[in-house]
Design a protein around this motif. Structure first.
Motif, PDB file in Angstrom:
ATOM      1  N   LEU A  93      50.731  27.201  38.984  1.00 30.30           N
ATOM      2  CA  LEU A  93      49.666  27.051  39.984  1.00 30.30           C
ATOM      3  C   LEU A  93      48.353  27.634  39.456  1.00 30.30           C
ATOM      4  CD1 LEU A  93      51.451  28.001  43.333  1.00 30.30           C
ATOM      5  CD2 LEU A  93      50.641  25.758  42.622  1.00 30.30           C
ATOM      6  N   HIS A  94      48.493  28.802  38.786  1.00 28.75           N
ATOM      7  CA  HIS A  94      47.309  29.475  38.233  1.00 28.75           C
ATOM      8  C   HIS A  94      46.631  28.571  37.189  1.00 28.75           C
ATOM      9  CE1 HIS A  94      44.888  32.984  37.195  1.00 28.75           C
ATOM     10  NE2 HIS A  94      45.233  32.884  35.922  1.00 28.75           N
ATOM     11  N   ASN A  95      47.440  27.965  36.322  1.00 25.44           N
ATOM     12  CA  ASN A  95      46.875  27.082  35.284  1.00 25.44           C
ATOM     13  C   ASN A  95      46.172  25.887  35.908  1.00 25.44           C
ATOM     14  OD1 ASN A  95      47.995  28.659  33.384  1.00 25.44           O
ATOM     15  ND2 ASN A  95      49.513  27.192  32.664  1.00 25.44           N
ATOM     16  N   VAL A 116      43.465  46.466  45.446  1.00 21.92           N
ATOM     17  CA  VAL A 116      44.890  46.644  45.766  1.00 21.92           C
ATOM     18  C   VAL A 116      45.727  46.496  44.496  1.00 21.92           C
ATOM     19  CG1 VAL A 116      46.867  45.642  47.013  1.00 21.92           C
ATOM     20  CG2 VAL A 116      44.647  45.867  48.157  1.00 21.92           C
ATOM     21  N   ARG A 117      45.401  45.482  43.652  1.00 18.00           N
ATOM     22  CA  ARG A 117      46.159  45.247  42.413  1.00 18.00           C
ATOM     23  C   ARG A 117      46.135  46.485  41.512  1.00 18.00           C
ATOM     24  NH1 ARG A 117      46.453  45.824  37.281  1.00 18.00           N
ATOM     25  NH2 ARG A 117      46.324  44.151  35.790  1.00 18.00           N
ATOM     26  N   PHE A 118      44.930  47.089  41.311  1.00 16.94           N
ATOM     27  CA  PHE A 118      44.848  48.222  40.385  1.00 16.94           C
ATOM     28  C   PHE A 118      45.502  49.468  40.974  1.00 16.94           C
ATOM     29  CE2 PHE A 118      41.852  45.444  38.222  1.00 16.94           C
ATOM     30  CZ  PHE A 118      42.291  45.608  36.915  1.00 16.94           C
ATOM     31  N   VAL A 168      41.194  31.157  44.768  1.00 24.09           N
ATOM     32  CA  VAL A 168      42.657  31.069  44.855  1.00 24.09           C
ATOM     33  C   VAL A 168      43.257  31.408  43.492  1.00 24.09           C
ATOM     34  CG1 VAL A 168      44.589  29.462  45.193  1.00 24.09           C
ATOM     35  CG2 VAL A 168      42.610  29.371  46.719  1.00 24.09           C
ATOM     36  N   ASN A 169      42.626  30.885  42.432  1.00 27.31           N
ATOM     37  CA  ASN A 169      43.099  31.134  41.065  1.00 27.31           C
ATOM     38  C   ASN A 169      43.108  32.636  40.752  1.00 27.31           C
ATOM     39  OD1 ASN A 169      41.946  31.583  38.104  1.00 27.31           O
ATOM     40  ND2 ASN A 169      43.321  29.830  38.084  1.00 27.31           N
ATOM     41  N   VAL A 170      42.039  33.335  41.133  1.00 25.57           N
ATOM     42  CA  VAL A 170      41.966  34.783  40.873  1.00 25.57           C
ATOM     43  C   VAL A 170      43.083  35.495  41.638  1.00 25.57           C
ATOM     44  CG1 VAL A 170      40.580  36.856  41.309  1.00 25.57           C
ATOM     45  CG2 VAL A 170      39.514  34.848  40.287  1.00 25.57           C
ATOM     46  N   GLY A 211      47.298  36.319  20.475  1.00 25.37           N
ATOM     47  CA  GLY A 211      48.086  37.560  20.606  1.00 25.37           C
ATOM     48  C   GLY A 211      47.904  38.081  22.018  1.00 25.37           C
ATOM     49  N   ARG A 212      49.026  38.442  22.649  1.00 27.27           N
ATOM     50  CA  ARG A 212      49.012  38.782  24.067  1.00 27.27           C
ATOM     51  C   ARG A 212      48.019  39.897  24.409  1.00 27.27           C
ATOM     52  NH1 ARG A 212      51.509  36.867  28.933  1.00 27.27           N
ATOM     53  NH2 ARG A 212      51.071  38.527  30.383  1.00 27.27           N
ATOM     54  N   GLN A 213      48.041  40.989  23.579  1.00 27.66           N
ATOM     55  CA  GLN A 213      47.211  42.138  23.940  1.00 27.66           C
ATOM     56  C   GLN A 213      45.728  41.814  23.850  1.00 27.66           C
ATOM     57  OE1 GLN A 213      49.141  45.344  21.674  1.00 27.66           O
ATOM     58  NE2 GLN A 213      48.435  46.612  23.372  1.00 27.66           N
ATOM     59  N   THR A 253      37.459  37.412  33.356  1.00 23.37           N
ATOM     60  CA  THR A 253      37.530  36.598  34.574  1.00 23.37           C
ATOM     61  C   THR A 253      36.940  37.350  35.774  1.00 23.37           C
ATOM     62  OG1 THR A 253      39.791  37.351  34.888  1.00 23.37           O
ATOM     63  CG2 THR A 253      39.503  35.206  33.872  1.00 23.37           C
ATOM     64  N   TYR A 254      36.977  38.708  35.722  1.00 20.21           N
ATOM     65  CA  TYR A 254      36.363  39.467  36.831  1.00 20.21           C
ATOM     66  C   TYR A 254      34.848  39.254  36.813  1.00 20.21           C
ATOM     67  CZ  TYR A 254      40.887  41.634  37.475  1.00 20.21           C
ATOM     68  OH  TYR A 254      42.228  41.837  37.712  1.00 20.21           O
ATOM     69  N   ALA A 255      34.268  39.174  35.594  1.00 22.85           N
ATOM     70  CA  ALA A 255      32.826  38.892  35.494  1.00 22.85           C
ATOM     71  C   ALA A 255      32.549  37.478  35.988  1.00 22.85           C
ATOM     72  CB  ALA A 255      32.360  39.065  34.042  1.00 22.85           C
ATOM     73  N   LEU A 277      40.493  39.833  26.697  1.00 28.30           N
ATOM     74  CA  LEU A 277      39.555  38.717  26.923  1.00 28.30           C
ATOM     75  C   LEU A 277      39.657  38.225  28.369  1.00 28.30           C
ATOM     76  CD1 LEU A 277      39.993  36.520  23.709  1.00 28.30           C
ATOM     77  CD2 LEU A 277      38.105  38.056  24.261  1.00 28.30           C
ATOM     78  N   HIS A 278      40.884  38.245  28.909  1.00 26.70           N
ATOM     79  CA  HIS A 278      41.097  37.686  30.247  1.00 26.70           C
ATOM     80  C   HIS A 278      40.466  38.551  31.340  1.00 26.70           C
ATOM     81  CE1 HIS A 278      42.870  34.157  31.954  1.00 26.70           C
ATOM     82  NE2 HIS A 278      43.422  34.830  32.947  1.00 26.70           N
ATOM     83  N   TYR A 279      40.152  39.824  31.016  1.00 27.79           N
ATOM     84  CA  TYR A 279      39.444  40.647  32.003  1.00 27.79           C
ATOM     85  C   TYR A 279      38.042  40.099  32.270  1.00 27.79           C
ATOM     86  CZ  TYR A 279      43.055  44.222  32.250  1.00 27.79           C
ATOM     87  OH  TYR A 279      44.236  44.883  32.475  1.00 27.79           O
TER      88      TYR A 279
HETATM   89  C1  HEM Z   1      44.463  27.714  32.240  1.00 28.82           C
HETATM   90  C2  HEM Z   1      43.912  28.856  31.987  1.00 28.82           C
HETATM   91  C3  HEM Z   1      44.543  30.171  32.380  1.00 28.82           C
HETATM   92  C4  HEM Z   1      45.773  30.696  32.027  1.00 28.82           C
HETATM   93  C5  HEM Z   1      46.822  30.033  31.131  1.00 28.82           C
HETATM   94  C6  HEM Z   1      45.880  31.997  32.626  1.00 28.82           C
HETATM   95  C7  HEM Z   1      46.972  32.849  32.527  1.00 28.82           C
HETATM   96  C8  HEM Z   1      47.090  34.074  33.154  1.00 28.82           C
HETATM   97  C9  HEM Z   1      48.235  34.942  33.071  1.00 28.82           C
HETATM   98  C10 HEM Z   1      49.511  34.660  32.276  1.00 28.82           C
HETATM   99  C11 HEM Z   1      47.967  36.042  33.802  1.00 28.82           C
HETATM  100  C12 HEM Z   1      48.893  37.259  34.037  1.00 28.82           C
HETATM  101  C13 HEM Z   1      48.507  38.345  33.066  1.00 28.82           C
HETATM  102  C14 HEM Z   1      49.500  39.469  33.139  1.00 28.82           C
HETATM  103  O1  HEM Z   1      50.669  39.184  32.951  1.00 28.82           O
HETATM  104  O2  HEM Z   1      49.099  40.596  33.386  1.00 28.82           O
HETATM  105  C15 HEM Z   1      46.647  35.901  34.345  1.00 28.82           C
HETATM  106  C16 HEM Z   1      46.001  36.846  35.110  1.00 28.82           C
HETATM  107  C17 HEM Z   1      44.752  36.676  35.690  1.00 28.82           C
HETATM  108  N1  HEM Z   1      43.970  35.549  35.629  1.00 28.82           N
HETATM  109 FE1  HEM Z   1      44.358  33.895  34.490  1.00 28.82          FE
HETATM  110  N2  HEM Z   1      44.732  32.237  33.333  1.00 28.82           N
HETATM  111  C18 HEM Z   1      43.900  31.139  33.207  1.00 28.82           C
HETATM  112  C19 HEM Z   1      42.627  30.989  33.765  1.00 28.82           C
HETATM  113  C20 HEM Z   1      42.024  31.897  34.639  1.00 28.82           C
HETATM  114  C21 HEM Z   1      40.726  31.706  35.255  1.00 28.82           C
HETATM  115  C22 HEM Z   1      39.814  30.505  35.034  1.00 28.82           C
HETATM  116  C23 HEM Z   1      40.506  32.790  36.059  1.00 28.82           C
HETATM  117  C24 HEM Z   1      39.328  33.099  36.958  1.00 28.82           C
HETATM  118  C25 HEM Z   1      38.127  32.690  36.804  1.00 28.82           C
HETATM  119  C26 HEM Z   1      41.647  33.675  35.927  1.00 28.82           C
HETATM  120  C27 HEM Z   1      41.793  34.884  36.569  1.00 28.82           C
HETATM  121  C28 HEM Z   1      42.833  35.782  36.371  1.00 28.82           C
HETATM  122  C29 HEM Z   1      42.872  37.123  36.911  1.00 28.82           C
HETATM  123  C30 HEM Z   1      41.807  37.795  37.774  1.00 28.82           C
HETATM  124  C31 HEM Z   1      44.064  37.691  36.474  1.00 28.82           C
HETATM  125  C32 HEM Z   1      44.540  39.126  36.705  1.00 28.82           C
HETATM  126  C33 HEM Z   1      44.076  39.905  35.454  1.00 28.82           C
HETATM  127  C34 HEM Z   1      44.584  41.330  35.430  1.00 28.82           C
HETATM  128  O3  HEM Z   1      43.990  42.161  36.119  1.00 28.82           O
HETATM  129  O4  HEM Z   1      45.531  41.597  34.681  1.00 28.82           O
HETATM  130  N3  HEM Z   1      42.542  33.093  35.060  1.00 28.82           N
HETATM  131  N4  HEM Z   1      46.132  34.681  33.933  1.00 28.82           N
END
Ligand code: HEM
Length: 201
Positions: free
Chosen positions: A48-50, A174-176, A20-22, A117-119, A128-130, A124-126
């Protein structure tokens, strides 16, 4: 309920919540606006995501703990923290441990994303796909009976985990495609004195 059952249920709950988070993360990255579009309500996707991430992390941390109370095979603390020599399925268990450590890393780096820093954080947040790929493989391939029984991918729990993987993979595609076709929904970069910033912030 036996300790083995508890381990399975905690793991399953973490998989469903992380899925659900993803999906919520994918909606945010495609700039989905639930007020303008369905369900036409103000929904704080980021909150909700957090929270799904925090609760799922708690479940994932607790998930291997009941193994310490299983009579056979005997798991020690070391087999849980670093399962490369664990008594059953050491490779699959190690994948689970790597998933958990990456999840901890993701949550911590997300908490400090303003400082990072956002960028840099977005890259780093990619990871999450792994994480998603790893928790699907770990969940689908573990032997929940811990008795060397052959993998049963038609077991209802395994079907549920694989379905989560299929739904996440389809939503990612779909997202990409969506952001490639609708550049206005991509994060806009504008120059700043310290580099570039995201205009959507
Ligand atoms: C509390 C911790 C987290 C915060 C604050 C957070 C925050 C965010 C934010 C702000 C975005 C939107 C990015 C954008 O604007 O493009 C995002 C995207 C995303 N998050 Fe998180 N996240 C967290 C944890 C996680 C976790 C644990 C997962 C999965 C294991 C996850 C999976 C994703 C995915 C798949 C995306 C889409 C990435 C993309 O393709 O741009 N996040 N997250």
């Amino acid at each position: 309920m036996t300790p083995k059952d508890l381990t399975s249920y905690l793991g399953l709950a973490a998989v469903y919540l992380l899925s659900v988070n993803v999906l919520l993360g994918l909606l945010m990255s495609a700039r989905y606006n639930p007020w303008k579009r369905w369900p036409h309500r103000r929904i704080n996707l980021l909150m909700l995501h957090n929270w799904t991430a925090y609760i799922a992390l708690g479940l994932a941390v607790l998930h291997p703990v009941p193994l310490l109370f299983v009579d056979k095979p005997v798991f020690g603390v070391g087999d849980i923290l670093f399962p490369i020599h664990s008594p059953e399925q050491p490779i699959i268990n190690s994948l689970g441990a790597v998933t958990l450590y990456l999840l901890i890393f993701t949550v911590i780096t997300s908490i400090y994303r303003a400082e990072i820093g956002r960028q840099r954080w977005e890259i780093l947040h990619y990871l999450t796909y792994a994480v998603a790929l790893l928790f699907v493989i770990h969940g689908a391939a573990t032997d929940q009976h811990l008795d060397n029984s052959p993998m049963d991918l038609l077991d209802a729990e395994k079907v549920g985990i694989i379905l989560c993987g299929v739904v996440m993979a389809a939503a990612t595609a779909v997202r990409f495609r969506w952001t490639a076709r609708h550049p206005k929904f991509q994060p806009r970069r504008i120059p700043s004195s310290t580099g570039t910033i995201n205009a959507n912030d």
